[in-house]
Design an enzyme around this catalytic site. Structure first.
Site, mmCIF file in Angstrom:
data_model
loop_
_atom_site.group_PDB
_atom_site.id
_atom_site.type_symbol
_atom_site.label_atom_id
_atom_site.label_comp_id
_atom_site.label_asym_id
_atom_site.label_seq_id
_atom_site.Cartn_x
_atom_site.Cartn_y
_atom_site.Cartn_z
ATOM 1 C CE LYS A 185 -10.320 29.272 29.457
ATOM 2 N NZ LYS A 185 -9.134 30.095 29.696
ATOM 3 C CD GLU A 260 -21.901 39.320 23.974
ATOM 4 O OE1 GLU A 260 -21.512 40.136 23.118
ATOM 5 O OE2 GLU A 260 -23.075 39.261 24.365
ATOM 6 C CD GLU A 394 -11.991 41.718 16.863
ATOM 7 O OE1 GLU A 394 -11.726 40.506 16.934
ATOM 8 O OE2 GLU A 394 -12.817 42.282 17.588
HETATM 9 P P1 NAD Z 1 -9.495 34.128 22.636
HETATM 10 O O1 NAD Z 1 -10.583 33.595 21.795
HETATM 11 O O2 NAD Z 1 -8.115 33.748 22.342
HETATM 12 O O3 NAD Z 1 -9.750 33.712 24.156
HETATM 13 C C1 NAD Z 1 -10.963 33.991 24.826
HETATM 14 C C2 NAD Z 1 -11.200 32.920 25.855
HETATM 15 O O4 NAD Z 1 -11.502 31.703 25.170
HETATM 16 C C3 NAD Z 1 -9.975 32.621 26.722
HETATM 17 O O5 NAD Z 1 -10.378 32.344 28.033
HETATM 18 C C4 NAD Z 1 -9.391 31.386 26.051
HETATM 19 O O6 NAD Z 1 -8.614 30.599 26.905
HETATM 20 C C5 NAD Z 1 -10.660 30.675 25.629
HETATM 21 N N1 NAD Z 1 -10.468 29.693 24.560
HETATM 22 C C6 NAD Z 1 -9.567 29.719 23.542
HETATM 23 N N2 NAD Z 1 -9.692 28.614 22.783
HETATM 24 C C7 NAD Z 1 -10.700 27.879 23.315
HETATM 25 C C8 NAD Z 1 -11.304 26.626 22.982
HETATM 26 N N3 NAD Z 1 -10.882 25.890 21.948
HETATM 27 N N4 NAD Z 1 -12.318 26.185 23.751
HETATM 28 C C9 NAD Z 1 -12.757 26.904 24.793
HETATM 29 N N5 NAD Z 1 -12.221 28.079 25.175
HETATM 30 C C10 NAD Z 1 -11.204 28.571 24.431
HETATM 31 O O7 NAD Z 1 -9.734 35.704 22.649
HETATM 32 P P2 NAD Z 1 -8.857 36.821 23.359
HETATM 33 O O8 NAD Z 1 -7.628 37.010 22.539
HETATM 34 O O9 NAD Z 1 -8.721 36.496 24.814
HETATM 35 O O10 NAD Z 1 -9.823 38.084 23.227
HETATM 36 C C11 NAD Z 1 -9.887 38.849 22.090
HETATM 37 C C12 NAD Z 1 -11.111 38.512 21.269
HETATM 38 O O11 NAD Z 1 -12.276 38.575 22.081
HETATM 39 C C13 NAD Z 1 -11.360 39.484 20.141
HETATM 40 O O12 NAD Z 1 -11.731 38.794 18.979
HETATM 41 C C14 NAD Z 1 -12.521 40.317 20.642
HETATM 42 O O13 NAD Z 1 -13.310 40.928 19.669
HETATM 43 C C15 NAD Z 1 -13.292 39.344 21.436
HETATM 44 N N6 NAD Z 1 -14.102 40.045 22.419
HETATM 45 C C16 NAD Z 1 -15.451 40.118 22.225
HETATM 46 C C17 NAD Z 1 -16.231 40.823 23.134
HETATM 47 C C18 NAD Z 1 -17.713 40.926 22.982
HETATM 48 O O14 NAD Z 1 -18.382 41.262 23.948
HETATM 49 N N7 NAD Z 1 -18.284 40.647 21.828
HETATM 50 C C19 NAD Z 1 -15.640 41.446 24.227
HETATM 51 C C20 NAD Z 1 -14.257 41.354 24.374
HETATM 52 C C21 NAD Z 1 -13.501 40.630 23.454
#
Ligand code: NAD
Length: 493
Positions: A185, A260, A394
């Site tokens: 997803k 992550e 962040e």
């Molecule tokens: P997000 O958490 O909004 O979304 C990430 C993914 O999770 C998306 O596919 C989203 O649809 C899904 N998601 C959201 N709510 C969910 C739920 N309740 N259940 C299951 N899935 C759900 O994050 P974003 O805005 O897409 O990305 C930015 C964030 O990701 C930042 O905090 C960043 O630090 C983190 N990030 C971490 C790494 C790492 O390797 N540690 C790498 C890239 C980004």
């Protein structure tokens, strides 16, 4: 590349019907759900395409397909899995320009960044997974027993929009190498590159059901995957908010959870550092991908007596960035990826000003001449207190905090004093001192004097930055179970 190429890409995806479909059991299928969402070009704020979203029923279908395919894929020879990954790697490189256009369009990466980093680094995860599939000792013998490292099962993979293809390949590559089957997803905000990647897997000859794509929202599709009783492992890259919700949803079914999550990585500049090298490199790393990298070193921790010099060099480096149309080859930095990110960046710049940090370049609002699009100004605050919000939270945008220190012990304490522990940098001429400081930093990765990116280096978080490791051999092991067979006696025969 110009806007014409981007328009053609969307036309192609639309006329092929892929935008309306999910990929389940080896077929492009129409979803059971009727929801749709727009894909927004962050450089114009215009909707450029619409995709169909799946729902929990689609997740059920995808998991059934993945479960069925697991029977044969998990016992296929590692060499045959390596061969498939080799074909996937070649096809990504062949279609690199298409991927670069899609990524630039869906999340605003400058085309130069998409071409030089987003796509080739994504391909590297597949290459490493291919090599590891061919060489990893899936069975070893020790103390009269056999240890079998076997695929964990059906994996739900949830990815973000910031490095959209890279985050997908960092999970899909090792999961396939291990013999797992997959329901992916991707972020609903960046679905184009995921559709192209699915097409690559299909053209590479992946058996039906081994890989399934269910586009959808986090709360609907992501949550259904996390809670699903027939999913053995869930791996999410995203915000801490989503990572915690996924772990909570996964807990009743005792599946493995890999997270992550966020970061607030330090860049600790030692008193003997060569500032002319260390500071511009630190600014470049902090602002890479417009600051939208989880491991971006967004806290530059510097000796107080050298603060003025650091500020001057940092502002010069920021002034050299070219913020603008991501489709222009001269642009180094496009817009941030979406409206929510733009608001977040503005809120945090305001917070820095309110809390009394010294704004030394950039600031609120859009850069001059860019009235439309989610463009933010590369912004640097100096004299930032370690407890200020801009030093603790962040931001995920082009905002750098320079924090002065009086002793190296204090600098290490500041470096470790956030809830995160993902990346870190140490800069210094005397290597022994830099190594000693690197050893004291509580994070999953530390870079001494800006080494090149290494796809074999395990990556992941201490503390609230997550659980588990991706990339390289450790990334493969994440998708394996260990079975010890006692009484085996001797080598296989
Ligand atoms: P997000 O958490 O909004 O979304 C990430 C993914 O999770 C998306 O596919 C989203 O649809 C899904 N998601 C959201 N709510 C969910 C739920 N309740 N259940 C299951 N899935 C759900 O994050 P974003 O805005 O897409 O990305 C930015 C964030 O990701 C930042 O905090 C960043 O630090 C983190 N990030 C971490 C790494 C790492 O390797 N540690 C790498 C890239 C980004």
């Amino acid at each position: 590349m110009g806007n014409g190429d981007a328009t053609r890409l969307v036309e192609q995806l639309t006329s092929s019907g892929l935008l309306d479909r999910l990929y389940i059991g080896g077929e492009w299928v129409l979803p059971m759900g009727h929801d749709r969402t727009s894909v927004i070009d962050p450089s114009t704020e215009d909707a450029i395409a619409e995709i169909a979203l799946g729902n929990a029923q689609d997740v059920d279908e995808a998991v059934i397909a993945a479960r069925s395919a697991f029977k044969t894929w998990s016992v296929s020879s590692p060499q045959s899995r390596a061969a498939l990954l080799g074909r996937v790697h070649s096809l990504i490189l062949e279609r690199a320009e298409l991927f670069a256009q899609a990524i630039s369009l869906e999340m605003g990466a400058a085309i130069s960044t998409a071409r030089s980093a987003q796509v080739p680094m994504a391909a590297e995860h597949i290459r490493v997974a291919r090599d590891n599939a061919g060489s990893y000792p899936f069975v070893i013998h020790r103390e009269g027993m056999a240890l079998m490292r076997e695929a964990i099962g059906v994996c739900g993979l949830i990815t973000p929009w910031n490095w959209p293809l890279y985050q997908i390949t960092a999970k899909v590559g090792p999961a396939l190498a291990a013999g797992c089957t997959i329901v992916l997803k991707p972020s609903e905000l960046s679905p184009l590159s995921a559709l192209l990647f699915t097409q690559v897997l299909r053209d590479a000859g992946i058996p039906p059901g081994v890989f399934n794509l269910v586009n959808g929202s986090g709360p609907e599709v992501g949550a259904a995957l996390a809670a699903h009783p027939d999913v053995d492992m869930i791996s999410i890259t995203g915000s801490n908010r989503a990572g915690v919700l996924v772990a909570q949803a996964a807990a009743p079914t005792v599946k493995r959870v890999a997270q992550e999550l966020g970061g607030k990585s330090p860049n600790l500049i030692l008193p003997d550092a060569d500032l002319a090298r260390a500071v511009p490199a630190g600014v470049a790393a902090g602002f890479r991908n417009v600051g939208q990298s989880c491991s971006a070193p967004t806290r530059m921790i510097v000796p107080r007596e050298r603060l003025a010099e650091v500020e001057r060099i940092a502002c010069e480096a920021a002034a050299a960035l070219v913020v603008g149309d991501p489709r222009s080859p001269q642009t180094t930095h496009g817009p941030v990826a979406n409206r929510a990110q733009f608001k977040r960046v503005q809120e945090m710049i305001d917070a820095g000003i309110t809390e009394g940090a010294r704004l030394i370049c950039g600031g609120p609002g859009r850069p001059q001449g860019l009235e439309r699009g989610f463009y933010a100004r590369p912004t640097i605050f100096s004299n930032v207190g370690p407890q200020m919000r801009i030093a603790q939270e962040e931001i995920f945008g082009p905002v750098l905090a320079i924090i002065p220190y009086d002793s190296v012990d204090e600098a290490v304490e500041i470096a470790n004093d956030t809830v995160y522990g993902l990346g870190a940098h140490v800069q210094g001429r005397e290597l022994a001192a830099a190594r000693a400081v690197a050893a004291r930093i509580r994070s999953g990765q530390v870079h001494i004097n800006n080494p090149p990116w290494n796809p074999h280096a395990p990556f992941g978080g201490y503390k609230h930055s997550g659980n588990g490791r991706e990339y390289g051999v450790e990334g493969l092991q994440e998708y394996l179970e260990t079975k010890s067979i006692l009484g085996w006696q001797g080598e296989p025969g």
